[in-house]
Design a protein around this motif. Structure first.
Motif, PDB file in Angstrom:
ATOM      1  N   ILE A   1     -37.300  35.289  63.926  1.00 23.64           N
ATOM      2  CA  ILE A   1     -37.857  34.588  62.766  1.00 23.64           C
ATOM      3  C   ILE A   1     -37.015  34.784  61.510  1.00 23.64           C
ATOM      4  O   ILE A   1     -37.291  34.128  60.496  1.00 23.64           O
ATOM      5  CB  ILE A   1     -39.300  35.053  62.489  1.00 23.64           C
ATOM      6  N   ARG A   2     -36.017  35.651  61.550  1.00 23.78           N
ATOM      7  CA  ARG A   2     -35.209  35.900  60.356  1.00 23.78           C
ATOM      8  C   ARG A   2     -34.546  34.630  59.819  1.00 23.78           C
ATOM      9  O   ARG A   2     -34.522  34.428  58.597  1.00 23.78           O
ATOM     10  CB  ARG A   2     -34.165  36.976  60.647  1.00 23.78           C
ATOM     11  N   PRO A   3     -33.980  33.747  60.654  1.00 22.51           N
ATOM     12  CA  PRO A   3     -33.369  32.520  60.106  1.00 22.51           C
ATOM     13  C   PRO A   3     -34.373  31.604  59.409  1.00 22.51           C
ATOM     14  O   PRO A   3     -33.989  30.786  58.565  1.00 22.51           O
ATOM     15  CB  PRO A   3     -32.780  31.837  61.357  1.00 22.51           C
ATOM     16  N   PHE A   4     -35.658  31.724  59.743  1.00 20.91           N
ATOM     17  CA  PHE A   4     -36.679  30.857  59.150  1.00 20.91           C
ATOM     18  C   PHE A   4     -37.433  31.528  58.007  1.00 20.91           C
ATOM     19  O   PHE A   4     -38.308  30.912  57.410  1.00 20.91           O
ATOM     20  CB  PHE A   4     -37.692  30.431  60.226  1.00 20.91           C
ATOM     21  N   GLN A   5     -37.102  32.767  57.707  1.00 22.23           N
ATOM     22  CA  GLN A   5     -37.872  33.526  56.725  1.00 22.23           C
ATOM     23  C   GLN A   5     -37.802  32.903  55.335  1.00 22.23           C
ATOM     24  O   GLN A   5     -38.803  32.807  54.630  1.00 22.23           O
ATOM     25  CB  GLN A   5     -37.372  34.971  56.678  1.00 22.23           C
TER      26      GLN A   5
ATOM     27  N   TRP B   1     -34.149  25.129  63.433  1.00 23.90           N
ATOM     28  CA  TRP B   1     -34.288  25.470  64.842  1.00 23.90           C
ATOM     29  C   TRP B   1     -33.188  24.809  65.664  1.00 23.90           C
ATOM     30  O   TRP B   1     -32.593  25.445  66.560  1.00 23.90           O
ATOM     31  CB  TRP B   1     -35.660  25.026  65.346  1.00 23.90           C
ATOM     32  N   LYS B   2     -32.884  23.539  65.385  1.00 24.03           N
ATOM     33  CA  LYS B   2     -31.795  22.853  66.093  1.00 24.03           C
ATOM     34  C   LYS B   2     -30.449  23.515  65.798  1.00 24.03           C
ATOM     35  O   LYS B   2     -29.610  23.663  66.685  1.00 24.03           O
ATOM     36  CB  LYS B   2     -31.758  21.381  65.685  1.00 24.03           C
ATOM     37  N   ARG B   3     -30.253  23.931  64.535  1.00 24.24           N
ATOM     38  CA  ARG B   3     -29.005  24.587  64.158  1.00 24.24           C
ATOM     39  C   ARG B   3     -28.836  25.914  64.889  1.00 24.24           C
ATOM     40  O   ARG B   3     -27.750  26.230  65.384  1.00 24.24           O
ATOM     41  CB  ARG B   3     -28.990  24.801  62.647  1.00 24.24           C
ATOM     42  N   GLN B   4     -29.929  26.687  64.974  1.00 21.07           N
ATOM     43  CA  GLN B   4     -29.864  27.969  65.669  1.00 21.07           C
ATOM     44  C   GLN B   4     -29.649  27.775  67.169  1.00 21.07           C
ATOM     45  O   GLN B   4     -28.949  28.563  67.820  1.00 21.07           O
ATOM     46  CB  GLN B   4     -31.148  28.761  65.415  1.00 21.07           C
ATOM     47  N   LYS B   5     -30.243  26.715  67.710  1.00 16.56           N
ATOM     48  CA  LYS B   5     -30.077  26.435  69.132  1.00 16.56           C
ATOM     49  C   LYS B   5     -28.627  26.087  69.456  1.00 16.56           C
ATOM     50  O   LYS B   5     -28.068  26.561  70.454  1.00 16.56           O
ATOM     51  CB  LYS B   5     -31.004  25.283  69.541  1.00 16.56           C
ATOM     52  N   LYS B   6     -28.000  25.259  68.596  1.00 18.57           N
ATOM     53  CA  LYS B   6     -26.590  24.904  68.802  1.00 18.57           C
ATOM     54  C   LYS B   6     -25.694  26.130  68.650  1.00 18.57           C
ATOM     55  O   LYS B   6     -24.735  26.318  69.408  1.00 18.57           O
ATOM     56  CB  LYS B   6     -26.177  23.821  67.805  1.00 18.57           C
ATOM     57  N   ARG B   7     -26.013  26.968  67.665  1.00 24.82           N
ATOM     58  CA  ARG B   7     -25.213  28.172  67.434  1.00 24.82           C
ATOM     59  C   ARG B   7     -25.324  29.125  68.623  1.00 24.82           C
ATOM     60  O   ARG B   7     -24.347  29.729  69.046  1.00 24.82           O
ATOM     61  CB  ARG B   7     -25.678  28.856  66.153  1.00 24.82           C
ATOM     62  N   SER B   8     -26.538  29.246  69.167  1.00 22.48           N
ATOM     63  CA  SER B   8     -26.733  30.122  70.326  1.00 22.48           C
ATOM     64  C   SER B   8     -25.996  29.588  71.547  1.00 22.48           C
ATOM     65  O   SER B   8     -25.388  30.349  72.311  1.00 22.48           O
ATOM     66  CB  SER B   8     -28.227  30.252  70.628  1.00 22.48           C
ATOM     67  N   PHE B   9     -26.035  28.265  71.726  1.00 19.26           N
ATOM     68  CA  PHE B   9     -25.326  27.659  72.860  1.00 19.26           C
ATOM     69  C   PHE B   9     -23.824  27.850  72.718  1.00 19.26           C
ATOM     70  O   PHE B   9     -23.130  28.167  73.696  1.00 19.26           O
ATOM     71  CB  PHE B   9     -25.654  26.170  72.936  1.00 19.26           C
ATOM     72  N   ALA B  10     -23.292  27.676  71.493  1.00 17.06           N
ATOM     73  CA  ALA B  10     -21.864  27.852  71.272  1.00 17.06           C
ATOM     74  C   ALA B  10     -21.445  29.296  71.521  1.00 17.06           C
ATOM     75  O   ALA B  10     -20.384  29.554  72.102  1.00 17.06           O
ATOM     76  CB  ALA B  10     -21.507  27.438  69.837  1.00 17.06           C
ATOM     77  N   GLN B  11     -22.282  30.246  71.097  1.00 15.07           N
ATOM     78  CA  GLN B  11     -21.965  31.655  71.319  1.00 15.07           C
ATOM     79  C   GLN B  11     -22.002  31.997  72.798  1.00 15.07           C
ATOM     80  O   GLN B  11     -21.165  32.759  73.302  1.00 15.07           O
ATOM     81  CB  GLN B  11     -22.973  32.539  70.552  1.00 15.07           C
TER      82      GLN B  11
END
Length: 211
Positions: A91-95, A191-201
């Motif tokens: 939840i930190r990215p959404f805080q 959420w979409k940004r974090q999902k793309k970042r996680s996929f790229a990592q």
């Protein structure tokens, strides 16, 4: 044809101009005692023309959980603990987005009254002090995120004559529909940004491992 166009334009104006300016007034009350646990929520908007309300009791919640337990596969405690530990990180990215939304909520009323009795005067006094401390800490934390129009009304009544517990909570807040819509959009975008970042990592780690 002209009436059709006017109707479409009126609908678009209502959705994108009028609706975001509306304010939703939400009333939340809860009763917690040794025999009854009930929660009641009521909301009004559009000058009181639109209303919604819902009531929950402990019996309803337990019946739902019982049905879910019968249908679901048992969950291992270790996996549950790992997921619980990851909640703050998730939840930190959404805080920041959530905090910006909470600051715009206007708290018009906040009451929390508790009656406690443990059958012993000393134990009852200690329990009353602990409840006062918990309430004060909770309200102090809320003040960091919500705007209070009135000072919270808190009370703890010690009953030295008998064993009893009852806690009544009631609050009334106002939320702008536009703020809620904008927050939902920001959360979905993040959420979409974090999902793309996680996929790229993940892809980067896989390529590094294969190399």
């Amino acid at each position: 044809m002209s009436w059709f166009v006017v109707s479409i334009l009126s609908f678009v104006v209502f959705i994108f101009v009028i609706v975001p300016l509306l304010t939703v007034q939400i009333s939340l009350s809860a009763i917690l005692s040794s025999s009854v646990i009930k929660t009641y929520i009521k909301g009004t908007t559009f000058f009181g023309l639109l209303r919604f309300q819902k009531e929950w009791s402990l019996a309803d919640v337990l019946s739902i959980e019982k049905d879910e337990v019968e249908e679901q596969v048992p969950i291992h405690f270790s996996s549950f603990l790992d997921e619980w530990k990851n909640i703050p990180q998730n939840i930190r990215p959404f805080q920041r987005i959530i905090t910006q939304f909470l600051i715009k909520i206007k708290m018009n009323q906040f009451e929390w009254k508790t009656i406690i009795g443990l059958g012993d005067a000393a134990d009852t006094g200690i329990a009353s002090g602990i409840i006062w401390s918990l309430k004060g800490s909770f309200v102090s934390w809320l003040r960091n995120y919500l705007s209070f129009y009135k000072n919270p009304n808190l009370s703890v009544q010690a009953n030295y004559q008998q064993t009893t517990f009852e806690s009544n909570f009631q609050c009334m807040m106002k939320i702008k529909v536009g703020n809620a819509m904008l927050t939902a959009y920001k959360l979905a975008r993040e959420w979409k940004r974090q999902k793309k970042r996680s996929f790229a990592q993940t892809e980067k780690d896989r390529r590094t491992f294969n190399a």
